[in-house]
Design an enzyme around this catalytic site. Sequence first.
Site, PDB file in Angstrom:
ATOM      1  N   HIS A 155      -4.340 -20.853  12.228  1.00  0.00           N
ATOM      2  CA  HIS A 155      -5.932 -21.197  11.913  1.00  0.00           C
ATOM      3  C   HIS A 155      -6.552 -20.188  11.494  1.00  0.00           C
ATOM      4  CE1 HIS A 155      -9.799 -22.435  12.574  1.00  0.00           C
ATOM      5  NE2 HIS A 155      -9.986 -21.291  13.127  1.00  0.00           N
ATOM      6  N   CYS A 157      -6.396 -27.148   9.297  1.00  0.00           N
ATOM      7  CA  CYS A 157      -5.216 -26.829   9.736  1.00  0.00           C
ATOM      8  C   CYS A 157      -4.538 -27.333  10.518  1.00  0.00           C
ATOM      9  CB  CYS A 157      -5.313 -25.164  10.057  1.00  0.00           C
ATOM     10  SG  CYS A 157      -5.973 -25.055  11.979  1.00  0.00           S
ATOM     11  N   CYS A 167      -5.915 -27.208  14.369  1.00  0.00           N
ATOM     12  CA  CYS A 167      -6.905 -27.962  14.550  1.00  0.00           C
ATOM     13  C   CYS A 167      -6.749 -29.765  14.592  1.00  0.00           C
ATOM     14  CB  CYS A 167      -7.877 -27.581  13.727  1.00  0.00           C
ATOM     15  SG  CYS A 167      -8.650 -25.968  13.877  1.00  0.00           S
ATOM     16  N   CYS A 211     -11.930 -27.981  10.602  1.00  0.00           N
ATOM     17  CA  CYS A 211     -10.981 -27.183  10.111  1.00  0.00           C
ATOM     18  C   CYS A 211      -9.890 -28.265   9.999  1.00  0.00           C
ATOM     19  CB  CYS A 211     -10.484 -26.277  10.766  1.00  0.00           C
ATOM     20  SG  CYS A 211      -9.053 -25.383  10.331  1.00  0.00           S
ATOM     21  N   ASP A 264       0.781  -1.230  -0.065  1.00  0.00           N
ATOM     22  CA  ASP A 264       0.070  -0.024  -0.051  1.00  0.00           C
ATOM     23  C   ASP A 264       0.799   1.279  -0.048  1.00  0.00           C
ATOM     24  OD1 ASP A 264       0.985   0.413   2.653  1.00  0.00           O
ATOM     25  OD2 ASP A 264      -1.018  -0.223   3.661  1.00  0.00           O
ATOM     26  N   PHE A 278      -3.029   5.773   4.364  1.00  0.00           N
ATOM     27  CA  PHE A 278      -3.870   4.988   5.351  1.00  0.00           C
ATOM     28  C   PHE A 278      -3.272   5.473   6.648  1.00  0.00           C
ATOM     29  CE2 PHE A 278      -5.566   2.210   8.805  1.00  0.00           C
ATOM     30  CZ  PHE A 278      -6.878   2.851   8.834  1.00  0.00           C
ATOM     31  N   ASP A 323      -7.681  -7.342   1.698  1.00  0.00           N
ATOM     32  CA  ASP A 323      -6.545  -7.267   2.983  1.00  0.00           C
ATOM     33  C   ASP A 323      -7.131  -6.880   4.121  1.00  0.00           C
ATOM     34  OD1 ASP A 323      -5.116  -4.823   4.001  1.00  0.00           O
ATOM     35  OD2 ASP A 323      -5.951  -4.437   1.811  1.00  0.00           O
TER      36      ASP A 323
END
Length: 374
Positions: A335, A306, A309, A304, A93, A97, A266
């Site tokens: 996760h 991942c 998990c 899940c 970016d 911001f 994002d």
Amino acid sequence: MAVKYELVKKCKHTKARVGRLHTPHGVIDTPVFMPVGTQATVKTMTPEELKEIGAQIILSNTYHLYLRPGHELVRDAGGLHKFMNWDRPILTDSGGFQVFSLGPLRKITEEGVTFKSHIDGSQHFISPEKAVEIQMNLGSDIIMAFDECTPYPCTHEYARNSLERTTRWAQRCKRAHTREDQALFGIVQGGGFRDLREQSAKEIVDLDFLGYAIGGLSVGEPKAVMYEVLDYTVPLLPEDKARYLMGVGSPDCLLEGVSRGIDMFDCVLPTRIARNGTAMTSQGKVVIKNAAYTRDYSPLDPECGCYTCRTYTRAYLRHLFKAEEILALRLFTIHNLYFLLRLMENIRAAIMEDRLPTYKEEFFRKYGLINEEN
């Protein structure tokens, strides 16, 4: 051309679409969520771990890398990809911001923004040309024009002056940008005012960028306002180029944004709440510090796949957080990012099979969300 958007499939029921974004460091399947690596790292994660969970592209921050370690140092290290050992696409970016979030620490003029560093109080100046120079030195695949991020709420007059300055700055960014291996995206501003969004979209699209972002949303406005702005702004952007909604990453906003034709998102949300012990799961949010999980020996999310998990229980994760162990931050970050990346993967599949509205309704019901459109 540094970046080219390829439209693959349009949803029959919504404005959603599946595409492929071709970049110098690989092809990105869209809609896509980009994990945020503010300071050339996604907090607690290695590049290898990001690849394992399916991250296609990450975002880094111009403002922070300019202040520390410095864009010239990164350039001398071989560019951001080499510096952080990430060989997939990167978007940076412009820092707008962050600069405008400094409030009393910054002063906006037509030439640019003078501000004080949040690190040591030193004074700095970033112009549109400087923002482009920094990003060219970083060497990211996609860079953003320097814009004035309109706050919410604000007056019509303030939003108009802000968007007109953003247009002038966008023109200066285009003139300053010389790297053919980078894509420069323009940013549409205009606050919550339809006439100003239409004006900004026309002016920015007329400058013919390689992609377009919608800025000035997710800055405190009600979600209904954000969705309304998207409803009338996204159709004004070219169909043959990528559309990026900046700073949005909650599951409901991702689904609503995709349904309105957004390709890229994002947000720091998944990594930030991970560090607070909060997980996004198929059944809604889990705040692991709650006493209810003290003797809960089930996975964080039974649906899940991942590493977290597959390997650990809620009881163990709660113990790690209560003991302030660093591993807890890593496991929750893994996760949450995995969860959002799988969500986007499922969204792409649903669009391809023309069942996005059904998937969206099922997800909202299981997650415990209320569809604000209904």
